[in-house]
Design an enzyme around this catalytic site. Structure first.
Site, PDB file in Angstrom:
ATOM      1  N   GLN A 100       0.780  -1.248   0.000  1.00  0.00           N
ATOM      2  CA  GLN A 100       0.000   0.000   0.000  1.00  0.00           C
ATOM      3  C   GLN A 100       0.811   1.298   0.000  1.00  0.00           C
ATOM      4  OE1 GLN A 100      -3.419   2.377   2.575  1.00  0.00           O
ATOM      5  NE2 GLN A 100      -3.064   0.262   3.076  1.00  0.00           N
ATOM      6  N   ASN A 156       9.506   0.226  -2.053  1.00  0.00           N
ATOM      7  CA  ASN A 156       9.265   0.031  -0.609  1.00  0.00           C
ATOM      8  C   ASN A 156       9.499  -1.432  -0.243  1.00  0.00           C
ATOM      9  OD1 ASN A 156       6.734  -0.624  -1.956  1.00  0.00           O
ATOM     10  ND2 ASN A 156       5.775  -0.697   0.056  1.00  0.00           N
ATOM     11  N   PHE A 157      10.630  -1.946  -0.714  1.00  0.00           N
ATOM     12  CA  PHE A 157      11.037  -3.294  -0.314  1.00  0.00           C
ATOM     13  C   PHE A 157      11.445  -3.291   1.149  1.00  0.00           C
ATOM     14  CE2 PHE A 157      12.410  -3.805  -4.914  1.00  0.00           C
ATOM     15  CZ  PHE A 157      11.374  -4.659  -5.241  1.00  0.00           C
ATOM     16  N   GLU A 205       1.209  -1.236   8.178  1.00  0.00           N
ATOM     17  CA  GLU A 205       0.422  -0.088   8.646  1.00  0.00           C
ATOM     18  C   GLU A 205       0.306   0.049  10.167  1.00  0.00           C
ATOM     19  OE1 GLU A 205      -1.484   2.449   7.012  1.00  0.00           O
ATOM     20  OE2 GLU A 205      -1.839   3.089   9.060  1.00  0.00           O
ATOM     21  N   ASP A 208       0.553   3.859   5.908  1.00  0.00           N
ATOM     22  CA  ASP A 208       0.799   3.504   4.505  1.00  0.00           C
ATOM     23  C   ASP A 208       0.491   4.669   3.566  1.00  0.00           C
ATOM     24  OD1 ASP A 208       1.744   0.948   4.794  1.00  0.00           O
ATOM     25  OD2 ASP A 208      -0.217   0.021   4.720  1.00  0.00           O
ATOM     26  N   GLY A 220      -7.971  20.483  21.667  1.00  0.00           N
ATOM     27  CA  GLY A 220      -7.315  21.686  21.159  1.00  0.00           C
ATOM     28  C   GLY A 220      -7.953  22.940  21.711  1.00  0.00           C
ATOM     29  N   GLY A 221      -7.673  24.064  21.052  1.00  0.00           N
ATOM     30  CA  GLY A 221      -8.139  25.369  21.541  1.00  0.00           C
ATOM     31  C   GLY A 221      -9.649  25.525  21.461  1.00  0.00           C
TER      32      GLY A 221
END
Ligand code: CAO
Length: 414
Positions: A16, A95-96, A138, A167, A246-247
Site C-alpha cells: 500500500q 518500498n522493499f 500499517e 501507509d 485543542g483550543g
C-alpha cells in the site's frame, strides 16, 4: 498537458504505502511503469479477493494510471533490462524490506552510478537507528509513530485508526519528497535519495500530541475532559476519546436514531466565537452571561456537563438537521458519515473524489480519485493494469525487438 507529463517513474512498489505514492504521481500525469515479478505480481493482486480470478479491489484501488511490466530482476537478462530502465527513467520508487534492493544489486550507489540524474525514493518502516532493518506494516507504524498510544478512550487499550496514516500517509509524504527532488534536479542536474520512514510520517501527523506531551510539564491539559473529571494526568500524553483536545473543545455527540444507527452522531465544536449562538440553539440562553459558562476558560473544567447538555439537544435532531441548523450560524459541526453514505454522495462523484471505474476482469467498481485538484492538470482515473499487460509495449519503447522479447520470455525474465 498534465503537470508531471514526461516524468518517467520506475515503480518497484508493492502493497500500500509505495503504490499510493506512485498512483498520485500517475494521476498528475507521470508515466508510471510498475515492475512486478513474472507470474506473481504485487501480492495484493490476490489478497482480499471478492471476485474469484480477478485482481482484488485492494490492488486495483492502489494502482490506477500505471503500466505493468513483469521482470525477474534476479536473472541476468532481467538485470540488463532493469539497467536500461534506470537509464531511461527519472525516479525509482521502492518500498522493499530493508536490504532487498542491495541484495538485488541495485542499491543507491549502483543506481546513482548508472544514472546520476535518477532520484531514488524509498518508504521504509523506520529511519536510521535501532529498528532500521525491521519490516513494517500499517498498524505497526501507527503504534510506533505515537498514534495508537494517543487514540482511544482513557480507560481502554491503545487503538489503531481506520485512516491508513502509516501507509497512505507515508505515500503522500514520499510523493512530496519526489516532486521536491525533481524541482531541485531542475537546478542542480543531480538526482538524490528520498526517504520517507513510516514512523516519521505518523509522528508528523501526530504532532499535536507531541505538543501536548511538552505542555504536560506546565500542568494538566485543561482541554482534555479528564481535567474536569479530576482524573490525574500521568507522564505521557493520554488518550482523549473524542475530545478535540485543542483550543476549540469538541466532541462526538449522539443524534436522533443513535439507538439503532451506529453512525447517527455529529461532531460538535464549541468554538468560542459562536458560543452565544450555541447557547441560543440548545436552549440555554442564560449561559451567555453566567460567569461559570460565559468564557472558554470557565468552561474547561465543566466540558462534560457542557457537552451532555448540547447532546440533549442533538439527540432531538438527525445529524443532517444539526448540520442544517448550525451551519448558517457558523457553528462548526460535522455528521459522522458512513462509507455507504460517502459512496453514495453525489457531490463527491461530481468532483471526482469518488469515481466509478470499469475493469475487464471485475466490471465496475468505486475508487477514490485524486484528493488534490490542480486546475491545469485534471485527473482521469485509468483502471489498474493486468499483470504484465504492458510488458511488450514498455520493452519495445526501450528498443527491444519482438524476437528479443520472446527470448526474454523464454528465459523467464519477463
Ligand atoms: N524480481 C525478482 N525479485 C523480486 C522482484 C522482482 N521483480 N520484486 C521483488 N523481489 C524480491 C525482493 O528482491 C525480495 O527478495 P530477497 O528478500 O530475496 O532479497 C523479495 O522479493 C521480497 O521483498 P520484500 O521483503 O520487500 O517483501 P515481503 O513481502 O517479504 O515484505 C513488507 C513486505 C511490506 C513487510 C516489506 O516490503 C517492508 O517492510 N517494506 C518497507 C515498509 C513498507 O513499505 N511497509 C508498508 C507495506 S503496506 O502495509
Amino acid at each position: 498537458m498534465k503537470a508531471l507529463e514526461g516524468v518517467k517513474i520506475l515503480d518497484f512498489t508493492h502493497v500500500q504505502s509505495g503504490p499510493t505514492c506512485t498512483q498520485l504521481l500517475g494521476w498528475f500525469g507521470a508515466d508510471v511503469i510498475k515492475v512486478e515479478r513474472p507470474g506473481v505480481g504485487d501480492a495484493t493482486r490476490k489478497q482480499l479477493v471478492d471476485v474469484p480470478g480477478a485482481d482484488s479491489l485492494y490492488f486495483t484501488m492502489l494502482n490506477h494510471n500505471k503500466r505493468s511490466l513483469t521482470l525477474n530482476t534476479k536473472t541476468p537478462e532481467g538485470k540488463a533490462v532493469l539497467e536500461k530502465l534506470i537509464l531511461e527513467c527519472d525516479v525509482m520508487v521502492e518500498n522493499f524490506a530493508p536490504g532487498a534492493l542491495d541484495r538485488m544489486g541495485f542499491g543507491w550507489d549502483r543506481v546513482h552510478e548508472l544514472n546520476p540524474r535518477m532520484i531514488m525514493a524509498s518508504v521504509k518502516g523506520f529511519g536510521p537507528g535501532p529498528y532500521e532493518d525491521c519490516k513494517v506494516y500499517e498498524n505497526v507504524a501507527q503504534c510506533a509513530g505515537g498514534s495508537a498510544s494517543t487514540t482511544g478512550f482513557l480507560d481502554g487499550p491503545p487503538l489503531v485508526t481506520g485512516a491508513q496514516i502509516g501507509d497512505s500517509g507515508t505515500g503522500l509524504h514520499l510523493a512530496l519528497g519526489i516532486v521536491t527532488a525533481l524541482y531541485h534536479r531542475e537546478k542542480s542536474g543531480e538526482g538524490q535519495r528520498v526517504l520517507a520512514a513510516m514512523q516519521d510520517g505518523v509522528l508528523n501527523l501526530c504532532r499535536v500530541k507531541l505538543r501536548d506531551q511538552q505542555r504536560l510539564a506546565a500542568g494538566p491539559l485543561k482541554e482534555y475532559s479528564q481535567y474536569g473529571e479530576d482524573i490525574p494526568f500521568g507522564d505521557a500524553t493520554p488518550r482523549a476519546g473524542n475530545d478535540s483536545g485543542g483550543g476549540q473543545p469538541g466532541r462526538i455527540l449522539k443524534c436522533k436514531g443513535w439507538e439503532t444507527d451506529p453512525n447517527a452522531y455529529t461532531y460538535f465544536i464549541t468554538q468560542a466565537a459562536v458560543w452565544q449562538k450555541i447557547c441560543d440553539v440548545i436552549g440555554k440562553p442564560e449561559w451567555k452571561e453566567d460567569p461559570e459558562y460565559a468564557t472558554p476558560d470557565a468552561r474547561l473544567p465543566r466540558l462534560g456537563e457542557v457537552f451532555s447538555t448540547i447532546e440533549e439537544w442533538t439527540m432531538t435532531k438527525t445529524k443532517f438537521e444539526v448540520m442544517d441548523i448550525c451551519n448558517p450560524l457558523d457553528i462548526p459541526v460535522g455528521p459522522i458519515l458512513s462509507m455507504k453514505e460517502l459512496a453514495e454522495e453525489p457531490s463527491l462523484r461530481d468532483t471526482g473524489t469518488i469515481v466509478e471505474v470499469d475493469h475487464p476482469e471485475r466490471g465496475k467498481y468505486l475508487t477514490v480519485g485524486c484528493p488534490v485538484k490542480l486546475s491545469a492538470s485534471p485527473v482521469e482515473v485509468v483502471r489498474s493494469p493486468l499483470l504484465g499487460e504492458h510488458s511488450d509495449e514498455v520493452l519495445a519503447q526501450l528498443g527491444y525487438s519482438a524476437d528479443d522479447i520472446s527470448g526474454l520470455r523464454s528465459a523467464g525474465a519477463i
